[in-house]
Design a protein around this motif. Structure first.
Motif, PDB file in Angstrom:
ATOM      1  N   THR A  87       0.860  -1.185   0.000  1.00 22.58           N
ATOM      2  CA  THR A  87       0.000   0.000   0.000  1.00 22.58           C
ATOM      3  C   THR A  87       0.895   1.232   0.000  1.00 22.58           C
ATOM      4  O   THR A  87       1.727   1.405   0.886  1.00 22.58           O
ATOM      5  N   LYS A  88       0.744   2.104  -0.996  1.00 26.54           N
ATOM      6  CA  LYS A  88       1.519   3.352  -1.026  1.00 26.54           C
ATOM      7  C   LYS A  88       0.998   4.258   0.071  1.00 26.54           C
ATOM      8  O   LYS A  88      -0.223   4.373   0.271  1.00 26.54           O
ATOM      9  N   ARG A  89       1.874   4.934   0.784  1.00 27.48           N
ATOM     10  CA  ARG A  89       1.459   5.773   1.913  1.00 27.48           C
ATOM     11  C   ARG A  89       2.321   7.024   1.997  1.00 27.48           C
ATOM     12  O   ARG A  89       3.509   6.992   1.667  1.00 27.48           O
ATOM     13  N   TRP A  90       1.674   8.097   2.401  1.00 25.34           N
ATOM     14  CA  TRP A  90       2.342   9.379   2.641  1.00 25.34           C
ATOM     15  C   TRP A  90       2.100   9.729   4.100  1.00 25.34           C
ATOM     16  O   TRP A  90       0.972  10.023   4.508  1.00 25.34           O
ATOM     17  N   LEU A  91       3.175   9.705   4.902  1.00 28.87           N
ATOM     18  CA  LEU A  91       3.069   9.859   6.345  1.00 28.87           C
ATOM     19  C   LEU A  91       4.062  10.900   6.828  1.00 28.87           C
ATOM     20  O   LEU A  91       5.175  11.017   6.305  1.00 28.87           O
ATOM     21  N   GLU A  92       3.650  11.627   7.865  1.00 25.87           N
ATOM     22  CA  GLU A  92       4.515  12.631   8.480  1.00 25.87           C
ATOM     23  C   GLU A  92       4.873  12.189   9.890  1.00 25.87           C
ATOM     24  O   GLU A  92       3.977  11.912  10.705  1.00 25.87           O
ATOM     25  N   LYS A  93       6.149  12.085  10.175  1.00 21.53           N
ATOM     26  CA  LYS A  93       6.575  11.764  11.535  1.00 21.53           C
ATOM     27  C   LYS A  93       5.985  12.783  12.498  1.00 21.53           C
ATOM     28  O   LYS A  93       6.084  13.988  12.297  1.00 21.53           O
ATOM     29  N   PHE A  94       5.380  12.297  13.576  1.00 21.64           N
ATOM     30  CA  PHE A  94       4.678  13.207  14.478  1.00 21.64           C
ATOM     31  C   PHE A  94       5.639  14.095  15.250  1.00 21.64           C
ATOM     32  O   PHE A  94       6.690  13.658  15.714  1.00 21.64           O
ATOM     33  N   ASN A  95       5.285  15.366  15.357  1.00 22.30           N
ATOM     34  CA  ASN A  95       5.899  16.282  16.315  1.00 22.30           C
ATOM     35  C   ASN A  95       4.790  17.201  16.795  1.00 22.30           C
ATOM     36  O   ASN A  95       3.815  17.452  16.081  1.00 22.30           O
ATOM     37  N   PRO A  96       4.884  17.722  18.023  1.00 23.50           N
ATOM     38  CA  PRO A  96       3.761  18.470  18.591  1.00 23.50           C
ATOM     39  C   PRO A  96       3.354  19.708  17.799  1.00 23.50           C
ATOM     40  O   PRO A  96       2.208  20.144  17.901  1.00 23.50           O
ATOM     41  N   ALA A  97       4.258  20.287  16.993  1.00 25.11           N
ATOM     42  CA  ALA A  97       3.901  21.448  16.175  1.00 25.11           C
ATOM     43  C   ALA A  97       3.393  21.043  14.792  1.00 25.11           C
ATOM     44  O   ALA A  97       2.982  21.897  14.013  1.00 25.11           O
ATOM     45  N   ASN A  98       3.437  19.734  14.481  1.00 21.36           N
ATOM     46  CA  ASN A  98       2.957  19.234  13.193  1.00 21.36           C
ATOM     47  C   ASN A  98       3.626  19.962  12.022  1.00 21.36           C
ATOM     48  O   ASN A  98       2.964  20.368  11.067  1.00 21.36           O
ATOM     49  N   GLU A  99       4.945  20.081  12.088  1.00 21.04           N
ATOM     50  CA  GLU A  99       5.689  20.812  11.060  1.00 21.04           C
ATOM     51  C   GLU A  99       6.730  19.928  10.377  1.00 21.04           C
ATOM     52  O   GLU A  99       7.819  20.388  10.025  1.00 21.04           O
ATOM     53  N   GLY A 100       6.383  18.652  10.174  1.00 23.54           N
ATOM     54  CA  GLY A 100       7.309  17.753   9.513  1.00 23.54           C
ATOM     55  C   GLY A 100       7.099  17.691   8.013  1.00 23.54           C
ATOM     56  O   GLY A 100       6.218  18.349   7.451  1.00 23.54           O
ATOM     57  N   LEU A 101       7.913  16.886   7.366  1.00 23.54           N
ATOM     58  CA  LEU A 101       7.774  16.581   5.948  1.00 23.54           C
ATOM     59  C   LEU A 101       7.096  15.224   5.799  1.00 23.54           C
ATOM     60  O   LEU A 101       7.305  14.323   6.622  1.00 23.54           O
ATOM     61  N   TYR A 102       6.291  15.073   4.764  1.00 24.57           N
ATOM     62  CA  TYR A 102       5.691  13.777   4.466  1.00 24.57           C
ATOM     63  C   TYR A 102       6.711  12.887   3.762  1.00 24.57           C
ATOM     64  O   TYR A 102       7.462  13.333   2.897  1.00 24.57           O
ATOM     65  N   SER A 103       6.726  11.614   4.147  1.00 21.89           N
ATOM     66  CA  SER A 103       7.558  10.614   3.497  1.00 21.89           C
ATOM     67  C   SER A 103       6.671   9.641   2.741  1.00 21.89           C
ATOM     68  O   SER A 103       5.590   9.274   3.211  1.00 21.89           O
TER      69      SER A 103
END
Length: 646
Positions: A167-183
């Protein structure tokens, strides 16, 4: 607003009961017959553990979207997962709802669903209901403790989505400010905590789905997804205790009767995902009865080009002049307005801003022990008494809204803080923008004066290091399929000059972000000379482009590669397209099949020119059957406006 729940006497296709295995297994199907959710018993009996399956009918092809969603809660007094006996399956009801949104991707929102409530009980006779809905564009479910009294700690939520490898997925590593990059990944080998929303494409490529939560209230905490230790199973997970400097409890305390947030899965084509309002649809109607004071619009913003800009009275005036020259209604006074100098103080700046026919917005530190940030003004939003005092002053000063920063936690106490701010702000007619915050949970429907959120790695990151110079082009093409699907996103876009670190996106790409991204208040981030130096067509476009829409349509795109999106305002349409391609030009054919029959439009097309700091502008007449060839440079883009010919 209409909201009708009609007993469904003849929903033969909407709610079917399986007879081959266990008679109580229930399948709920959406009104358009495309989306279905099935409740299954793991033990093939009326007692034990339970899970859901989600499927999608695409023409003659049926796709198993999520094969298993484990269900259950651990409450401080007992387990609501392993020995649940099915007591009753309620009668299905049909939901049809229409409502008007003050801002967002669509002004008139309509949704249809079929709903089913299933009642369980534990061996000790404690009650748990599961409420399921099948919408035309997805599935939502929530838990309910229906009993009338009692207070308990929820020790864990066992909801877990099984996502098969491939399954192809686009996920962002969690951080409390929600300012990550999607992988982008195709399996669950990377095991950690992930933020919302999460986007998936089934192995057969026929269906997309986006997992999120909505209608989060004071009776719960925000959650995230974690596949730590499991790989393919993404479990609902509570905040870490260290969030917010360790203040507050990670496990929420609930008072009965109680309902959990909705667990939302938007399902369908990529266009269904991008155009969906499902996250707002499942939330309560507006608590603000009179909304004429809520005015979406564009703001000038001095922080991106000068991190201490608001400390300088003359800089503040220059950005007020910019907003006035461009016809934007707002300018934001960011941090350090309480230390302003170089010719004037806050009161002088507010007087100057208002003399230009503008409305000021002002920044605040959320304050309290949950943040290490000491920047002032601090603590003026922290309590009800603080807010009443400050909002009274701001109202008298003619301030239209507040930007509140540094929340750093999604624990239950912080969710209560967010909502308390919104309640008090509504009483004073004060618009609100959250920064350093959670991603939207549908609150803008209930609190339409909540204009936007950060909760994104935006253009501010050009200040933080060289990384965003190379990652921004691809990141920008992921956000419309992920973060911006679920609510307003203040990326602070549309910059042509450079901040501390340069961007490699073309001018056409930057101009297109004014349409590609949606936000109730949009802070255009460049310095004044960046806008004044634009050619007439591009500068005129930024004077006229709306930031709230009557309709939104995805015309083409793929996450991380490119997107072309059309948005309607009145009789006019605006189109934005951007490419992440790093090595070569992208050529595309822009078609206008979304236009009405028999109407001709004047098309103004502003695309990349010969190099990334040049535009190429065309003026054409088009209709529904027309098409136009467009070239986007590497990391390029374009905009178009369409106005009916009289």
């Amino acid at each position: 607003m209409k909201n009708r729940k009609i007993p469904a006497v003849l929903l033969a296709f909407a709610c079917m009961f399986c007879t081959e295995a266990f008679a109580q297994n229930a399948t709920l199907v959406s009104p358009n017959q495309k989306v279905s959710v099935e409740l299954c018993s793991r033990q093939n009996s009326d007692a034990g553990s339970w899970y859901l399956k989600v499927s999608y009918q695409n023409g003659v092809k049926q796709t198993e979207v999520i094969p298993q969603i484990n269900l259950g809660l651990l409450r401080s007094d007992q387990d609501f997962s392993k020995a649940l006996r099915l007591v009753r399956t309620g009668k299905p009801v049909s939901i049809h709802e229409d409502y008007t949104a003050v801002h967002g991707k669509r002004a008139h929102c309509t949704n249809q669903a079929n709903e089913l409530t299933v009642a369980f009980e534990t061996p000790s006779k404690a009650k748990l209901n599961l409420i399921m809905r099948a919408y035309n564009d997805g599935v939502a479910f929530r838990y309910e403790f229906p009993e009338k009294s009692g207070s308990f700690v929820v020790k864990d939520e066992l909801t877990a989505y099984s996502i098969p490898d491939s399954t192809k997925r686009w996920l962002e590593k969690f951080n409390p400010a929600n300012e990550g990059l999607y992988s982008s990944m195709v399996d669950g080998k990377v095991q950690q905590d992930w933020g919302y929303p999460a986007l998936f494409n089934t192995p057969d490529k026929s269906c997309w789905y986006l997992i999120h939560e909505a209608d989060l209230d004071r009776n719960y905490c925000g959650s995230k997804l974690s596949n730590a230790g499991t790989g393919t199973e993404y479990k609902i997970t509570f905040p870490d205790q260290w969030n917010g400097r360790g203040k507050g409890e990670s496990q929420p305390t609930v008072t009965l009767p109680w309902k959990s947030p909705w667990r939302v899965i938007v399902v369908g084509s990529l266009a269904d995902i991008v155009e969906s309002t499902l996250v707002d649809d499942v939330c309560p109607p507006s608590v603000v009865t009179k909304t004429d004071w809520i005015k979406p619009g564009i703001a000038s913003w001095n922080y991106w080009s000068d991190n201490h800009g608001t400390k300088d009275y003359k800089t503040v005036c220059e950005f007020a002049d910019l907003a006035a020259a461009m016809g934007w209604p707002y300018t934001l006074l960011d941090w350090e307005w309480d230390a302003m100098g170089n010719g004037g103080k806050l009161e002088d700046a507010l007087k100057y801003i208002k003399s230009k026919g503008l409305k000021p917005l002002m920044w605040y530190n959320s304050g309290g022990d949950h943040t290490w940030v000491s920047a002032t003004p601090k603590d003026r939003m922290l309590t009800h008494e603080n807010r009443v005092e400050e909002f009274t002053k701001l109202k008298n000063l003619g301030v239209a809204g507040v930007k509140i920063d540094f929340f750093e936690s999604e624990k239950q106490d912080m969710i209560k803080y967010y909502l308390d701010i919104l309640d008090d702000a509504a009483k004073f007619g004060m618009m609100v923008y959250f920064h350093g915050c959670l991603v939207p949970r549908g609150w803008a429907r209930t609190y339409p004066h909540l204009m936007t959120y950060e909760g994104v790695r935006g253009a501010e990151w050009y200040n933080n290091g060289p990384e965003f110079t190379t990652t921004a082009p691809e990141h920008n093409t992921v956000l419309p399929f992920t973060r911006n699907v679920v609510g307003a996103m203040d990326y602070t876009p549309v910059t042509f000059t450079n901040s501390q670190f340069p961007h490699t996106t073309s001018y056409g790409h930057e101009l297109a972000l004014s349409v590609v991204f949606e936000s109730g208040i949009e802070h255009f981030a460049d310095r004044p000379e960046g806008y004044y130096a634009l050619p007439d067509a591009a500068r005129t476009f930024l004077k006229e482009v709306p930031n709230t829409w009557d309709n939104t349509k995805l015309l083409d795109g793929y996450p991380g590669k490119y997107i072309i999106i059309a948005r309607q305002k009145g009789n006019d349409w605006y189109i934005g397209g951007i490419s992440a391609e790093n090595m070569r030009e992208k050529r595309t054919k822009l078609e206008f099949g979304f236009l009405p029959e028999g109407v001709k439009y004047k098309l103004t097309l502003i695309a990349d020119g010969k190099h990334d700091k040049e535009f190429s502008t065309q003026y054409l007449v088009v209709d529904k059957s027309s098409s136009v060839d467009i070239k986007m440079l590497r990391r390029g883009g374009f905009v178009a406006s369409l106005r009916p010919l009289l």
